[in-house]
Design an enzyme around this catalytic site. Structure first.
Site, PDB file in Angstrom:
ATOM      1  CD1 TRP A 153       0.874  -0.434   2.981  1.00 58.10           C
ATOM      2  CD2 TRP A 153      -0.574   1.160   3.540  1.00 58.10           C
ATOM      3  NE1 TRP A 153       1.225   0.033   4.219  1.00 58.10           N
ATOM      4  CE2 TRP A 153       0.350   1.015   4.592  1.00 58.10           C
ATOM      5  CE3 TRP A 153      -1.584   2.103   3.680  1.00 58.10           C
ATOM      6  CZ2 TRP A 153       0.307   1.772   5.760  1.00 58.10           C
ATOM      7  CZ3 TRP A 153      -1.633   2.860   4.846  1.00 58.10           C
ATOM      8  CH2 TRP A 153      -0.693   2.697   5.866  1.00 58.10           C
ATOM      9  CG  ASP A 154       4.808   0.819   1.547  1.00 56.97           C
ATOM     10  OD1 ASP A 154       3.875   0.093   1.950  1.00 56.97           O
ATOM     11  OD2 ASP A 154       5.951   0.778   2.026  1.00 56.97           O
ATOM     12  CD  GLU A 158       2.472  -4.397   9.277  1.00 56.79           C
ATOM     13  OE1 GLU A 158       3.647  -4.496   9.652  1.00 56.79           O
ATOM     14  OE2 GLU A 158       2.113  -4.565   8.097  1.00 56.79           O
ATOM     15  CE  LYS A 212       6.224  -2.469  11.866  1.00 58.29           C
ATOM     16  NZ  LYS A 212       5.853  -3.468  10.841  1.00 58.29           N
ATOM     17  CD  GLN A 213       2.455   1.015  10.320  1.00 52.12           C
ATOM     18  OE1 GLN A 213       2.888  -0.056  10.666  1.00 52.12           O
ATOM     19  NE2 GLN A 213       2.416   1.395   9.058  1.00 52.12           N
TER      20      GLN A 213
END
Lengths: 765, 765
Positions: free
Chosen positions: B364-365, B494, B606-607
């Protein structure tokens, strides 16, 4: 579904003829074992490739090899190694030759082929007549049993009765060290419940001791050692013995009607953690073989039958009204008895020692499905099974550390050596209910046997360590008014994974706290120094007790007020209901036909989960509550697990749904005989067999241990006239005879005691 | 952390000396690529084993091999095969010999070793002086670039200037077909973000065409074909050419001060789905090499620099006030430009073509981090990237079927060929937000470019199919008053997996519905027959529109009223908060030091997840809401993913937290140059580079597309004097100059348009 081709009496399973279609299944059914080792019911002469392609395996409990688990994507803390029980040398391989022609089901003409598993005696008998292509005939009888008196021993007697004079009869025995194993038909199934077969995973060395042929094998990676020995004795004839490498050959000239008898003994001596004692074990093995050979097959058999009589005397359940069921039930008890490790170092695998399914691993099945049978009939075996858990407690502590839990222990979901061997943590490590299951089993064992020594030693230590684990895994959730919650777990139902507050898990954890509190307090109040030593050694601090009391009190148990239903977990009712009605039959079990994210997204159960919790603590729930939950959860359960039906059956008994109870029971009792799960070839469903016993005693007998008292609420299905069984409780033996009109309780042995019959006290003297 | 040993100017990265410690990292930084193929910045002479052990790789976009994914335990629907981008023959290998002594950094004496990556020109230049053990010296200069004008072409020029007469100088070039690859230092890391290297995964065949040396390679399992060709030209000297198997050798007698120049061209012609055209491609490759060789290195370089000038003219961002940052920023834009596939068949991998990390997969980046840069600077490349998604739509439909979703498509979480290649579904297939991400990118592309043709063809089809998927995955939850819910998913974060109603996922799905509805309605109302044809072909039924409208309207978006916080998912706030303050530094990233069940059990990210959702649709949230959510989620985020900081930085800009915005930006902008994530050696963090551009334009520039209008809310960090960048929008080019006192918008090209500057309209003419 019913592909079984055995005729049945009350005690004997009979297979007539031979059918390549079901050979593997019957190999499982006819497997013999004694908890130390087991050997599948394969034919003596079978070599692959044949249309009778077999899945022969002789398995020694906990004799396993390992290899690294490959992950598509690794993550920290994953189980590192497979542990796989591996077939060891086959001691049953016998070749018969008549006038140089090798006996085989596909050569010449075999008639009257029959095999009988005699459950009462614990023997497998095979008889047939063979006519070779030259028209020469022999009658053959082969009897085998796995001894309980000499746990290493497989005994066989081959009797060949010739129809003619002067034929040359050869009997060749062989300790098959599986060099051909690579060519065995490989099972390439992706079914996660099956382990691929096919590799020889040890190296071997032959040697002699006291004129006995021995074989030392050592597994490739785990370095497990085993000494296998053999001793043959030809009776009534003289024959030179041609001993060639791995086989012995006896050659005789036949005399019409005069039987040629060969007695064959094979011993499997496991060197469990004793690799430095090879010499000693070899000597012991040779001695056993020499001594038992002198004793002779008939004497060994006599002793064996006595053992079996003793077993049946205590453990049999008699049913009046259904012979097929009677033998099926006995079949289950027989296999349960065969499966249990008895030395405190080995446990009881999901398939017993009847097959390689589930890799010979031990699961929660032992404590929650199989232990009850032993607890109430052979408590010394129950103790050994629980002692095994104590031997792996240190590994369980290590596992907890890997899971970043600083105190306590987490038992591996599936294991032989104590390390986690489940490569799929959502239906493995996440099933932290195993701690509560073991704690419950230990507490129940102490209650049923009154074994305080175990209770204040191994039992106490396990109860404290399992309770500590839950105390550290969970936390007080402010969003739930400070309730104690256990998040990110999987309950027994593997069709729902990684959820918060699985009802079953939370209830078991709550009781784990209760048990630990009770045993710790009893220890602190008692004069028993042992228990205090245990607590000191494991660094028990008094505030822990308060923590556990608080967590126990505040344990969150999800409940849906609106529907009046117990919630399997926080989110279960937020999911869509799986449309079971419109799911095609061939799509079951769902796990083989739908992605986990598909299955997990629905209200659908593989097996009893909330209902199991309610069964275990059934006195704590109202009848109405249990009925509502039962009706609901039954409607979403596929019973894709063999652990499911027995629980629904017992609960049906409790709730008075006798037709349901009966139907579930019949499926349960005959699961392997009818190959209900379509995978009996991989081994029996031992947990379900335990479930059968529980269904009889807990289900129809209505036995519950409440506090310190046995309670019976017997309910007989209308199809039966009577059921009789025995239970042992704190040194007593009680015989329970349930008849249509009344139930009789008879104290066979031990001090008087009080029991309850439907809440009414009865004095047994 | 900062192990980078490069000096910097505004345009040039310079490495002086050589350091075995950082050789792999600098190989990544100095990698050259053009979206078709890339080649790491490894030294020409490097052979392992050497202390300069390299991780050389030349990678062709989407040139990959496969092998079955091994699972410890298989389940239905799991991704079947790894897809792994593999190193192809190395065209950079050059051996220099002086008087039979081989040049090596460890032999003789090397001085003045310097490498310069000239971002402006797109070339890598290496210079050094070597003195062999006999005291003979040479100056060496090697220049290389990967051509944009001839996408197959790697061009190199080697200039050797001798200090003495009459030395024997040999230059040996080689098309290294990696027969030695097996001996390459194997990376045995268990880090799931790394793919183990070491195997040669193709077979090769050498042949000639039009006197050009060619190599045909074919991957072992995927049967991908590639033609590699080489052409060398020695200038100024005559030399016999020793052509031996895989190398060419030029030998000259030196003349003091007279440079020996070798021009070397290597071509990589991918035969994408054209294996039957080997002959044709070989011919084409030979022709390219012959023609470009005639053209000569200097002419090729001139064209290349022109391309780069054009690129920088549109894409550069100028910062006044920080030269180090200026070059770092350009470095990121340079690598973004290098990474993108340009032919609609290939995409942009997480590491670009600079390393084998993440196996060359597309995530998806592309849509959520890297596309914006192209969308506003080179929209034709953005279109090609989205077109790739269309080429794999059929695979996405198949994937949806495997997930038992009967209608619609689910894009693979990580893939090259369109099939799912993620072996860990909880952080793979469960990330169904990828559908919404792609839909959002397509819708934004249509809005920014006005490309109706794409919108009514590929775009429309993808929007419908992704919306259909969500409509089928979710359901109306009666326990939430009939809200539309998406259960058992994983959001961008994640460290939290398999949850219900991930806010980000639900919001993206809601917009996916909105986009599909808008585009379908526009199609139905228009006179465009194409769009109607698409709808007919994919069997669109009118009631779907109503379904989507209903689902969009009733989409459940979890919110905690009590705390006034947006909930990441249903259960996030029921978990314990991870104690980040007391987590030792060496325990990051958490994923390498804690079991998933440990991480998932806590409030720890994580993000960016919820914050990403709020960034994308920032105009839909109140300032206060965004501030509350920002403060909370920032406190539980580790930024263990390289996708995190840029989002927090942009949101900080929006909220006026300029110090935070600046700090996040500096980490983002210099992530690879400072090896912030400690894994730059595996390849650049292309998504983070996209994040850098977004941080400048969306963050400090405050660009938002709302409806059909560009909105700017520029905010300059106090550390800078000015920032200047350009954006293209529906045929216009706008230059934005943000200074402390004011912002200027200048229409460089195209029709007048209205933009917003802090909610104030501005006419640009």
């Amino acid at each position: 579904m019913n592909t079984l081709k055995v005729k049945q009496s009350k005690w004997i399973l009979t297979e007539e003829g031979t059918d390549p279609e079901i050979i593997r299944q019957n190999e499982t059914l006819f497997a013999l074992s004694n908890g130390h080792f087991g050997t599948r019911g394969s034919l003596e002469e079978i070599n692959s490739p044949s249309k009778y392609s077999n899945s022969e395996a002789t398995l020694v409990n906990a004799f396993y090899d390992s290899e690294p688990i490959e992950y598509g994507e690794w993550a920290y803390g994953y189980a590192k190694e497979h542990q796989t029980i591996i077939p060891v040398p086959n001691g049953k391989k016998i070749t018969l030759k008549l006038d140089h022609e090798i006996f085989d089901l596909e050569a010449g003409k075999t008639t009257k082929h029959k095999r009988e598993l005699d459950l009462k005696k614990g023997i497998l008998k095979r008889t047939f007549t063979w006519e070779n292509t030259q028209g020469h005939k022999i009658d053959v009888e082969i009897i085998r049993f796995v001894s309980y008196d000499h746990k290493e021993l497989l005994a066989q007697k081959i009797t060949v009765t010739p129809y003619n004079d002067n034929n040359e009869l050869e009997i060749i025995t062989e300790l098959d060290d599986l060099k051909e194993l690579g060519s065995r038909k490989k099972d390439t199934s992706k079914d996660p419940r099956v382990k691929e077969q096919g590799e020889r995973r040890f190296h071997s060395e032959r040697f002699k001791k006291d004129s006995v042929d021995l074989l030392h094998i050592e597994t490739n990676h785990t370095k497990c050692h085993l000494i296998v020995g053999e001793k043959d004795k030809l009776k009534g004839f003289k024959s030179p013995i041609y001993n060639k490498n791995n086989s012995e050959k006896f050659i005789v000239k036949t005399k019409k009607g005069k039987p040629v008898v060969l007695e064959r003994l094979v011993a499997y001596s496991n060197m469990f953690d004793e690799e430095d004692k090879q010499e000693e074990i070899a000597q012991k093995t040779a001695t056993i073989l020499n001594e038992t050979s002198v004793l002779g097959f008939e004497n060994l058999l006599e002793k064996h039958i006595k053992h079996m009589e003793k077993f049946w005397n205590m453990s049999d359940i008699e049913i009046e009204g259904n012979d097929e069921l009677q033998v099926g039930l006995r079949f289950n008890l027989f296999h349960l008895h065969q499966a249990a490790g008895r030395d405190g170092k080995r446990n009881m695998s999901a398939k017993g020692l009847t097959g390689e399914g589930y890799e010979g691993h031990y699961f929660w099945d032992t404590e929650m499905y199989m232990l009850s049978f032993f607890l109430y009939t052979q408590p010394e075996i129950a103790k050994q099974l629980l002692t095994y858990r104590y031997t792996i407690l240190e590994e369980a502590r290590n596992r907890a550390r890997i899971m970043s839990i600083d105190e306590g222990a987490l038992f591996a979901w599936r294991t032989i050596n104590g390390k986690e061997a489940s490569p799929y943590y959502p239906a493995g490590t996440a099933q932290i209910h195993i701690n509560g299951d073991i704690a419950h089993a230990i507490y129940t064992y102490i209650k049923v046997t009154g074994d305080k020594h175990f209770g204040m030693n191994e039992g106490l230590e396990i109860l404290v360590e399992t309770a500590r684990f839950y105390a550290n895994w969970g936390h007080y959730d402010e969003k739930r008014e400070g309730a104690f919650v256990l998040n990110n777990v999987t309950g027994p139902d593997e069709y729902t994974a990684i959820v918060n507050n699985n009802y079953y898990t939370n209830l078991m954890a709550k009781h784990n706290f209760k048990y630990a509190i009770e045993m710790v307090e009893a220890t602190l109040e008692s004069n028993e120094e042992r228990g205090k030593d245990v607590l000191e050694r494991i660094n028990f601090k008094h505030p822990e007790l308060e923590n556990w009391k608080n967590a126990q009190k505040k344990m969150f148990l999800p409940y849906d007020e609106e529907q009046g239903l117990t919630m399997q977990d926080d989110s279960f009712f937020h999911k869509e209901v799986w449309d079971l009605k419109h799911t095609p039959k061939e799509k079951f079990p769902l796990l083989l036909h739908y992605h986990p994210l598909t299955i997990y997204r629905y209200q659908v159960n593989k097996q009893a989960d909330t209902i199991l919790a309610q069964f275990i603590f059934s006195h704590a729930f109202s009848h109405d509550q249990k009925v509502r939950d039962y009706n609901y959860y039954e409607s979403v359960t596929t019973h894709d697990s063999s652990l499911s039906r027995s629980v629904f059956g017992m609960m049906a008994s409790e709730l008075g749904f006798m037709q349901k109870a009966y139907t579930y029971f019949m499926d349960t009792a005959l699961m392997d005989l009818s190959d209900l799960q379509s995978n009996t070839r991989d081994g029996v469903h031992a947990a379900n067999m335990g479930g059968t016993w529980m269904s009889m005693v807990y289900g129809f007998g209505g036995l519950r241990l409440i506090g310190d008292r046995l309670n019976f609420n017997p309910r007989l299905p209308k199809e039966w006239q009577a059921v009789t069984f025995k239970v042992t409780f704190r040194g007593r033996i009680i015989k329970v005879s349930i008849k249509k009109e009344k139930t009789e309780y008879k104290l066979i042995e031990g001090e008087p005691l009080v029991i309850n019959h439907f809440n009414e006290e009865r004095q047994l003297k």
